[in-house]
Design an enzyme around this catalytic site. Structure first.
Site, PDB file in Angstrom:
ATOM      1  N   SER A 130       0.807  -1.360   0.057  1.00 27.65           N
ATOM      2  CA  SER A 130      -0.048  -0.131  -0.135  1.00 27.65           C
ATOM      3  C   SER A 130       1.048   1.387   0.097  1.00 27.65           C
ATOM      4  CB  SER A 130      -0.837  -0.051   1.161  1.00 27.65           C
ATOM      5  OG  SER A 130      -1.813   0.913   1.122  1.00 27.65           O
TER       6      SER A 130
ATOM      7  N   ASP B  52      -6.107  -3.915  -1.691  1.00 28.71           N
ATOM      8  CA  ASP B  52      -4.924  -3.320  -0.779  1.00 28.71           C
ATOM      9  C   ASP B  52      -4.328  -4.695  -0.173  1.00 28.71           C
ATOM     10  OD1 ASP B  52      -3.639  -2.499   1.599  1.00 28.71           O
ATOM     11  OD2 ASP B  52      -4.322  -0.577   0.635  1.00 28.71           O
TER      12      ASP B  52
END
Length: 602
Positions: free
Chosen positions: A352, A467
């Protein structure tokens, strides 16, 4: 037994030189020599095949073997002095894995009948072999995770395609490698007169050379029989190619060489004359060769040579960066402090926000340029503050995607000057997805696709990626499998696993009318109820907490920079302040901590 001519070091076929048997009496050693017979195994050949009856016990006299399960996983490496196939042999079962020679090797073979006879006459032989088995089992039990990457002692430096090694490259690599270990560079001219590279005695000569240095670098020569022998007697393969030349097709020589090595033992060095030359077209060299790692080297940059030497020595520094939105600005400060204080970063990896920050530096940006980029994206362009009709996501991703395309580009990850990996979660396969190839912007986008906040990223194959923090917010194990050497692991809050309690109560949930009024007037409620973004980010912490805790336990050097407790994942306006605090903190840590100081460049 075969007579050995080259006696400058320990003889490959001498049982007394095997550490496990060093304490045996001369009588027992002589009996063991008579009972066993010495076998030669060419590099790449199978010694033991999965499913075969285990009727022979092998003791490695010289060389190296790897153990491969039927599914292709390599689970162990076996070196001189260690037994092969001992558990199945003593249990009277069948072989449970393939055992293949990593290079030209020799083993002592003891049939079941010969072992029973000699061990019955000399009990100390059985005790010695069983003690070595016990030591190996103890090591295996103590480290039951997947085998981490580790460099081989003997490396073959060979040209890829129809190319030649650049003048002086082998010597410069040996010099840089010598800052970490004793090194011996072996050229074709070093081969003893009368020694045929195609003979079994060539492997004995290489085994003897191993006693002279911790690392042996075997350089390609003019004769193909020398180059073939070099390949058969190396643990690792380093192919060398000029980035800007040739079509990258496999040469007939490579078609012989590549099957001798597992993928995780193959590397590719792509060189260019000057650092100012653009890096492009790596794929044409990588696609036919299936190497584990590749490195870009500018011949006019000593730092590039030093970096490759660290990989070869198992001393390459990795950095593993956690996800956390705007909190990830702390990563920039940590990396700046490392670089300013002489700790080079050789491999960037993250999830991320960690992928975004690491990817920026891996493409050559400075920490200062990376921070400017983040402010431009998230403050000036408000890339994460554009709402949409909440069908696919809460936020409209168009500006965010355009910014990522512009700043990270369509450049293939393979064309970055530094090694890089990003992690996302594949909802199609329910597994972690590791990005090592493909457009850099897509890897960063997929890794940071916060569920419900942003739309998922869809690959060309139709996989749905979100994610990486859903499954692995600190990909330490992935980094450890990718390379040998220490890793700095940056966690964004020390209390990430602490209990989360707030003052609001369930009755404080606002009605649609009140929400609209508060948003219009920009009013905050007296007791704030958790927002959708806070709930999602906290849910990801919960789902990956076990993986994070395991990752922290395996960190070679853990850094937890100071971050205000009130800072949220979209507070990009605090990024510069947080980055500077992290830089000062990390600089102090490097001064006082041995684990970080040990990672400084040599």
């Amino acid at each position: 037994m075969t007579e050995k001519r080259f006696s400058t070091g320990p003889k490959a076929g001498d049982l007394a030189q095997i550490e496990a048997f060093a304490a045996l009496s001369e009588t027992a050693l002589a009996a063991l020599r008579d009972a066993a017979h010495l076998e030669s195994v060419k590099g790449g050949e199978l010694l033991v095949r999965h499913g075969d009856a285990a009727e022979t016990l092998y003791l490695v006299a010289s060389g190296r073997f790897h153990v491969q399960l039927p599914d292709g996983r390599v689970v162990a490496e076996i070196e001189a002095g260690e037994p092969i196939g001992e558990l199945a042999f003593f249990a009277g079962g069948t072989r449970t894995a393939d055992v293949r020679a990593s290079r030209d090797s020799t083993v002592y073979a003891l049939t079941r009948e010969a072992y029973r006879k000699v061990s019955g006459q000399h009990r100390e032989i059985a005790d010695t072999i069983l003690a070595e088995i016990a030591r190996r089992l103890a090591r295996t039990t103590a480290s039951s995770a997947a085998m981490p990457a580790r460099p081989g002692r003997v490396v073959a430096l060979l040209p890829a395609g129809a190319t030649r090694l650049p003048e002086g490259l082998a010597e410069r690599l040996a010099e840089a490698l010598g800052r970490h270990d004793s090194v011996r560079l072996v050229r074709e001219s070093d081969c003893p007169a009368g020694l045929d590279p195609g003979s079994e005695r060539f492997g004995d000569w290489i085994a003897e050379l191993e006693g002279s240095a911790a690392r042996i670098l075997l350089r390609a020569g003019e004769a193909e029989d020398w180059n073939r022998a070099v390949a058969r007697n190396a643990d690792d393969l380093m192919l060398v190619a000029p980035l800007a030349e040739g079509g990258g097709a496999l040469s007939p020589f490579e078609e012989y060489v590549l099957p001798l090595f597992l993928e995780h033992d193959r590397m590719l060095l792509l060189w260019r004359e000057r650092s100012a030359q653009e890096i492009a077209g790596s794929a044409r060299w990588l696609d036919p060769r299936a190497v584990k790692l590749h490195h870009h080297v500018a011949l006019d940059d000593p730092g590039d040579i030093a970096r490759v030497a660290r990989f070869m020595a198992g001393r390459a520094n990795g950095i593993v960066l956690a996800g956390g939105g705007a909190l990830g600005c702390a990563h920039i400060g940590v990396m700046q402090a490392l670089i300013e204080n002489g700790v080079p970063i050789d491999f960037y990896g993250g999830t991320s926000a960690g992928a975004a920050m690491g990817g920026a530096l891996a493409q050559g940006l400075t920490p200062s340029e990376t921070l400017d980029q983040m402010e431009a994206m998230f403050i000036s362009r408000r890339a994460m503050k554009r709402m949409t009709i909440p069908v696919h996501s809460l936020l409209d991703p168009r500006v965010f995607d355009a910014e990522l395309r512009a700043r990270y580009s369509e450049k293939d990850i393979a064309d970055l000057p530094f090694n890089f990996l990003a992690v996302s979660t594949n909802l199609s396969t329910n597994r972690v997805h590791v990005h090592r190839r493909g457009p850099l912007w897509e890897a960063v986008r997929a890794s940071g696709s916060l569920p419900t906040i942003l739309p998922p990223f869809i690959t060309g194959e139709g996989d749905v990626l979100v994610d990486g923090g859903v499954l692995d917010n600190l990909p330490v194990e992935i980094m450890r499998a990718a390379k040998a050497g220490p890793n700095v692991v940056v966690a964004l809050r020390a209390d990430a696993g602490a209990a989360w309690r707030i003052e609001a109560r369930y009755g404080d949930v606002r009605t649609p009318a009140r929400l609209a009024r508060d948003l219009l007037l920009r009013r905050r409620p007296e007791r704030a109820f958790p927002s959708l973004i806070e709930i999602m980010s906290r849910s990801m912490v919960v789902s990956s907490q076990g993986a994070v805790e395991a990752a922290l336990a395996k960190a070679d050097a853990l850094v937890v920079p100071p971050i205000p407790q009130t800072m949220q994942i979209l507070d990009w306006h605090l990024g510069r302040e947080v980055a500077e605090a992290a830089r000062r903190f990390t600089a102090g840590e490097i001064e006082r901590r041995d684990d970080l100081a040990a990672m400084k460049a040599r």
